[in-house]
Scaffold this active site. Structure first.
Site, PDB file in Angstrom:
ATOM      1  N   CYS A 215       0.723  -1.245  -0.083  1.00  0.00           N
ATOM      2  CA  CYS A 215      -0.046  -0.105   0.126  1.00  0.00           C
ATOM      3  C   CYS A 215       0.865   1.420  -0.066  1.00  0.00           C
ATOM      4  O   CYS A 215       0.591   2.314  -0.628  1.00  0.00           O
ATOM      5  CB  CYS A 215      -1.067  -0.096   1.157  1.00  0.00           C
ATOM      6  SG  CYS A 215      -0.003  -0.303   2.900  1.00  0.00           S
ATOM      7  N   THR A 216       2.118   1.121   0.589  1.00  0.00           N
ATOM      8  CA  THR A 216       2.960   2.250   0.956  1.00  0.00           C
ATOM      9  C   THR A 216       3.595   2.712  -0.711  1.00  0.00           C
ATOM     10  O   THR A 216       3.795   3.581  -1.204  1.00  0.00           O
ATOM     11  CB  THR A 216       4.074   1.784   1.468  1.00  0.00           C
ATOM     12  OG1 THR A 216       3.543   1.813   3.029  1.00  0.00           O
ATOM     13  CG2 THR A 216       4.998   3.125   1.896  1.00  0.00           C
TER      14      THR A 216
END
Ligand SMILES: [Zn+2]
Length: 432
Positions: A215-216
């Site tokens: 997600c980062t």
């Protein structure tokens, strides 16, 4: 009045061998409480040290240290093999290289430097892959030391040297000393074919590469590494679904670099560079010069002990941790009875009759103790699946969707070969 020597003459370097190796000879002229069984002090052991051939694989961070250490410890017939040329990013720790050497082969520059610095030492370089050489080449060495950063290369040399060993011919017994570093951590180990754990025996000790949360990478990048991962993990497969990203292909790295740079600009992140991009794609962990020095010193010390018997060699694995002071621990790594390289046994793999060949292959690839990439499978009668060449791949591809029960009998042996391995693994299928 006779000519008196002037002060500068008295200070001239003394290069007679007796003087150069004086401190080393202290250990070889007499025995002591730590000497290994069978140690015979005297001229013979000195001659042996100076005449045996030792091979250093890798002339990078560890290799530079190893060549220096071995040359200063009395090994005078050293060979070195390395496929890389010198990059400007190597200069901070690979101290045998200068800025003017950038682009030249590491093995050749390192050999020339050490020979100039330590007269009386001969270093024979080879610029190329370890796989270019065959058993004839490796059989000339008494000891092989690896300073490598690649699992594939280690597996190859480990299996090659293990295969060479013939118990009826002691000349074919080649100890391998393997060093490795990762940042502040490192290890050295001794592999004695069929006596101690080999590299393959401990393959499942390999740590997983560093990963960043998806997600980062996808939404909130903060580091240059996040941008490079985004370009290499998410964007590359979208744009080139058919082509695997190759960390050694400069066009591939250039493409990832351009994409990552654009993303870094968008998120106001600095620090994306070509070398960082290649480092992230190939999962290269930054090397610390002092860790290399410590691990190489351990490897060279063990080589000296094995060559001379003047002390007992380490048994058989030393780990070093340098991030909280200096911590080392030595333990005996056990051999694996079913090691595909040194165990000589078959590996039993359970499978359901209904499982497809493709599913079976995927499970083999997932196994940490095999670490296969693109395996080919055949029985004694037929080729089940051949990953290469292309014509054979096409011919055997229809088998992938077939069920194991259709292709093999219960208890049948399957020979698994892989580009990552110079040996084959014998798998016995057991239907459950
Ligand atoms: Zn083994």
């Amino acid at each position: 009045m006779p000519n008196m020597p002037v002060q500068s003459d008295l200070r001239a370097p003394i290069l007679v061998p007796e003087e150069r190796w004086r401190d080393i000879y202290t250990y070889l002229d007499r025995t002591g409480p730590f000497a290994n069984e069978g140690f015979e002090p005297g001229e013979t052991v000195k001659e042996f040290l100076h005449s045996l051939k030792i091979l250093v694989i890798g002339a990078g961070g560890l290799g530079c240290e190893l060549l220096k250490d071995l040359a200063l410890m009395g090994f005078t017939d050293i060979h070195v093999i390395d496929m890389d040329t010198i990059d400007v990013s190597n200069l901070n720790r690979q101290f045998l290289f200068r800025a003017s050497d950038v682009g030249k082969p590491k093995a050749e520059v390192a050999a020339a430097f050490v020979m100039k610095r330590v007269p009386g030492v001969k270093i024979t370089p080879y610029f190329g892959k370890i796989q270019d050489k065959d058993e004839d080449y490796y059989s000339q060495f008494t000891i092989i030391i690896c300073g490598l950063d690649s699992v594939v290369a280690r597996r190859w040399i480990n299996a090659t040297v293990a295969n060479m060993y013939d118990e009826d011919d002691p000349e074919t017994f080649k100890p391998i000393i393997d060093g490795g570093t990762e940042g502040f951590k490192g290890q050295s180990r001794i592999i004695l074919p069929r006596m101690t754990a080999c590299y393959e025996c401990s393959l499942d000790m390999q740590t997983k590469p560093t990963t960043y949360p998806m997600c980062t990478i996808a939404n909130t990048p903060r580091l240059p590494e996040h941008c490079i991962e985004w370009a290499s993990v998410l964007e590359w497969p979208k744009v080139f679904p058919e082509t695997k990203l190759d960390g050694d292909d400069s066009e591939h790295i250039r493409w990832v670099l351009d994409k990552a740079t654009a993303r870094a600009t968008e998120f106001n992140i600095s620090g994306v560079s070509y070398s960082l991009t290649q480092g992230v794609v190939k999962n290269i962990i930054p090397a610390i010069a002092s860790t290399n020095a410590i691990v190489a010193a351990s490897c060279a010390t063990e080589a000296f002990k094995i060559a001379t018997n003047s002390a007992t060699a380490m048994n058989n694995y030393m780990m070093y941790v340098g991030d909280q002071g200096v911590y080392t621990y030595t333990f005996e790594l056990q051999r694996k009875d079913d090691c595909p390289v040194c165990g000589g046994a078959t590996v039993k793999v359970d499978c359901n009759k209904m499982e497809t060949l493709e599913g079976f292959i995927e499970r083999l690839v997932d196994r940490k103790d095999f670490q296969l990439k693109k395996p080919s499978l055949r029985t004694s009668t037929t080729s089940l699946y051949m990953a290469a060449p292309r014509a054979l791949e096409q011919a055997t591809r229809p088998n992938l969707t077939k069920q194991m029960g259709e292709l093999v009998e219960n208890g049948e042996e399957i020979t698994v070969t892989d580009e990552a391995l110079p040996i084959s693994i014998c798998v016995v299928v057991r239907f459950v």
